[in-house]
Design an enzyme around this catalytic site. Structure first.
Site, short mmCIF file in Angstrom:
data_model
loop_
_atom_site.label_atom_id
_atom_site.label_comp_id
_atom_site.label_asym_id
_atom_site.label_seq_id
_atom_site.Cartn_x
_atom_site.Cartn_y
_atom_site.Cartn_z
N CYS A 181 48.20 50.73 96.30
CA CYS A 181 46.99 51.12 97.04
C CYS A 181 47.11 52.57 97.45
CB CYS A 181 46.82 50.24 98.28
SG CYS A 181 45.42 50.74 99.32
N CYS A 214 44.24 46.47 94.48
CA CYS A 214 45.65 46.06 94.55
C CYS A 214 45.92 44.82 93.71
CB CYS A 214 46.09 45.84 95.99
SG CYS A 214 45.09 44.68 96.94
N CYS A 250 37.93 47.12 102.07
CA CYS A 250 39.28 46.66 101.75
C CYS A 250 39.41 45.17 102.04
CB CYS A 250 40.31 47.43 102.58
SG CYS A 250 42.00 46.83 102.34
N CYS A 277 45.81 52.40 109.97
CA CYS A 277 46.09 52.79 111.35
C CYS A 277 44.97 52.24 112.23
CB CYS A 277 46.17 54.31 111.48
SG CYS A 277 47.44 55.07 110.45
N CYS A 313 36.80 46.10 97.63
CA CYS A 313 37.79 46.69 96.73
C CYS A 313 38.90 45.67 96.51
CB CYS A 313 38.38 47.96 97.34
SG CYS A 313 39.74 48.67 96.39
#
Length: 456
Positions: free
Chosen positions: A393, A446, A246, A2, A443
């Protein structure tokens, strides 16, 4: 995933926040909201829809105040309803009021909610933002903690990704999870107003010059006395000794004109394109075509490294939102048909290198390839600017079930056949790491399934 914003010190805080939310509209198009304090009352307005549709001039006039907390939502935790729209507000009749907006996702939501409900804390939604603000209010009111102590307790108890803006009637707080999974950057403009947002492009349009990342596990308090950066040792809240930024923010989510995690987003994407070209020595093609917009700079890098001309053969309708973050598959399919079109007579007889940022479910790229084939392309060689996404994720991306992921369901050859291209190559993991200044700080769950925080 978001977008959040916080403003302190401007009498037109709502208007400033709305401008900032519009700049990060790409981070969520489902709903938006603003909580604005004039020092006595926190006014709340939120609705389904886009920022420009929701926050008209008439609405903004009803939101007086010098503190604002705003949010644009892409649904991960909780359905696409107005109840799950952020910010969330906690009001007491004669006591304090609090508002919070968060970017991220929590991995122990169910456990913490059950604990709070056992303490007679009630919920109106199933959204993690409400959980966070209710937890803080419970710590402050029931446990007699001050705000900073309450946030520290939150960091110990609640696990996951959260970049949060939180306000009382007279103060603004910003804080971030110990792994810094989602971006969060803050600074002051020339008038001394404090601004914090999910991306630096927001601070650009609000004329914020000096800016810094909110520290891992950091708390920043803003009030009439000024700004206080309250440092925390993130090691006390996490098992590892590094961040878990991320990497998908660089690949897809963030605007290319943003700077975060110590990187220019557009430069990372250009480097990804160059690495893809290095894997393709000897490939003969007439043009490199990006799937707009997140793959544009990847295609620039590919073209520069390969010498194959870059062509914008696909045109995107920018009045349609991002298809990956649509909440339902039927809506994603309809959006693809409305979102992209080919240049007339461009693809006929051409050998095309088609560059895209990722394959998640595989539905969007299949429809795009079919469109290009119908336009007369002779060959299509699909190049993907990320490794294969094989794992879900749990930190803010809507891939909750592995069975939805194309790379988990099918082999490379099967995906190639299903999409209908002549060849398909992903960026390999080593090449992706070489595109980053500090690859160990990211990270990659995924891609490799190595989660910094296991889902509880």
């Amino acid at each position: 995933m978001c977008g959040i914003i916080g403003i302190y010190g401007n009498p037109e805080a709502a208007r400033m926040a709305a401008l900032g939310m519009f700049a990060e509209q790409h981070r969520g198009q489902e709903s938006c909201g603003l909580a604005v304090s004039d020092g006595k009352v926190i006014h709340l307005y939120k609705s389904m829809g886009l920022v420009k549709e929701v926050f008209t001039d008439e609405v903004l006039k009803t939101l007086p105040g010098y503190i604002a907390v705003g949010h644009v939502r892409y649904p991960t935790k909780g359905a696409a309803t107005k109840f799950n729209t952020q910010p969330h507000l906690v009001e007491t009749l004669f006591g304090p009021s609090y508002a919070l907006a968060s970017n991220g996702d929590l991995v122990n939501y169910d456990q913490i909610r059950a604990r709070l409900e056992a303490e007679n804390v009630y919920f109106n939604s199933d959204n993690d933002g409400e959980l966070l603000v209710k937890y803080l209010a419970w710590q402050i009111i029931a446990k007699n903690k001050d705000v900073v102590e309450a946030i520290r307790c939150l960091m110990k108890d609640i696990k996951g990704a959260y970049s949060c803006v939180f306000c009382t009637r007279k103060e603004l707080y910003m804080f971030r999870d110990p792994l810094s999974i989602r971006p969060m950057i803050w600074g002051k403009n020339i008038n001394g107003d404090v601004v914090v947002a999910s991306e630096s492009c927001v601070l650009d349009i609000l004329d914020v010059n000096g800016r810094s990342e909110v520290p891992a596990a950091g708390i920043i308090e803003v009030n009439a006395d000024g700004v206080k950066v309250i440092g925390n040792n993130p090691a006390q809240y996490r098992q590892q000794n590094h961040h878990s930024y991320c990497v998908f923010e660089h690949i897809y989510f963030s605007r290319p004109d943003s700077y975060h995690f110590g990187e220019n987003v557009f430069e990372v994407r250009e480097d990804i394109g160059r690495k893809l070209a290095e894997q393709d020595k000897g490939l003969e093609a007439d043009c490199v075509v990006p799937v707009p917009d997140s793959a544009n700079f990847m295609a620039v890098g590919y073209s520069a490294a390969s010498g194959i001309p870059l062509s914008l053969g696909l045109i995107r309708n920018h009045y349609i939102g991002r298809t990956f973050i649509k909440p339902e598959q039927t809506i994603r399919d309809e959006s693809v048909r409305q979102k992209f079109n080919v240049l007339p007579n461009f693809f006929k007889g051409k050998k095309v290198v088609l560059v895209d940022d990722s394959i998640v479910r595989g539905t969007t790229i299949r429809k795009i390839v079919r469109m290009i084939k119908l336009a007369g392309a002779e060959e299509i060689h699909l190049r993907i600017g990320s490794p294969a996404i094989c794992y879900s994720c749990y930190y803010g991306i809507d891939t909750p079930h592995r069975e939805e992921l194309a790379a988990n369901r099918y082999s490379l050859e099967e995906i190639k056949e299903r999409i209908g291209v002549n060849s398909l190559k992903y960026l390999d993991m080593n090449s992706l790491r070489e595109c980053l200044k500090e690859p160990d700080e990211y990270c990659y769950a995924c891609f490799d399934g190595k989660y910094p925080l296991e889902k509880e």
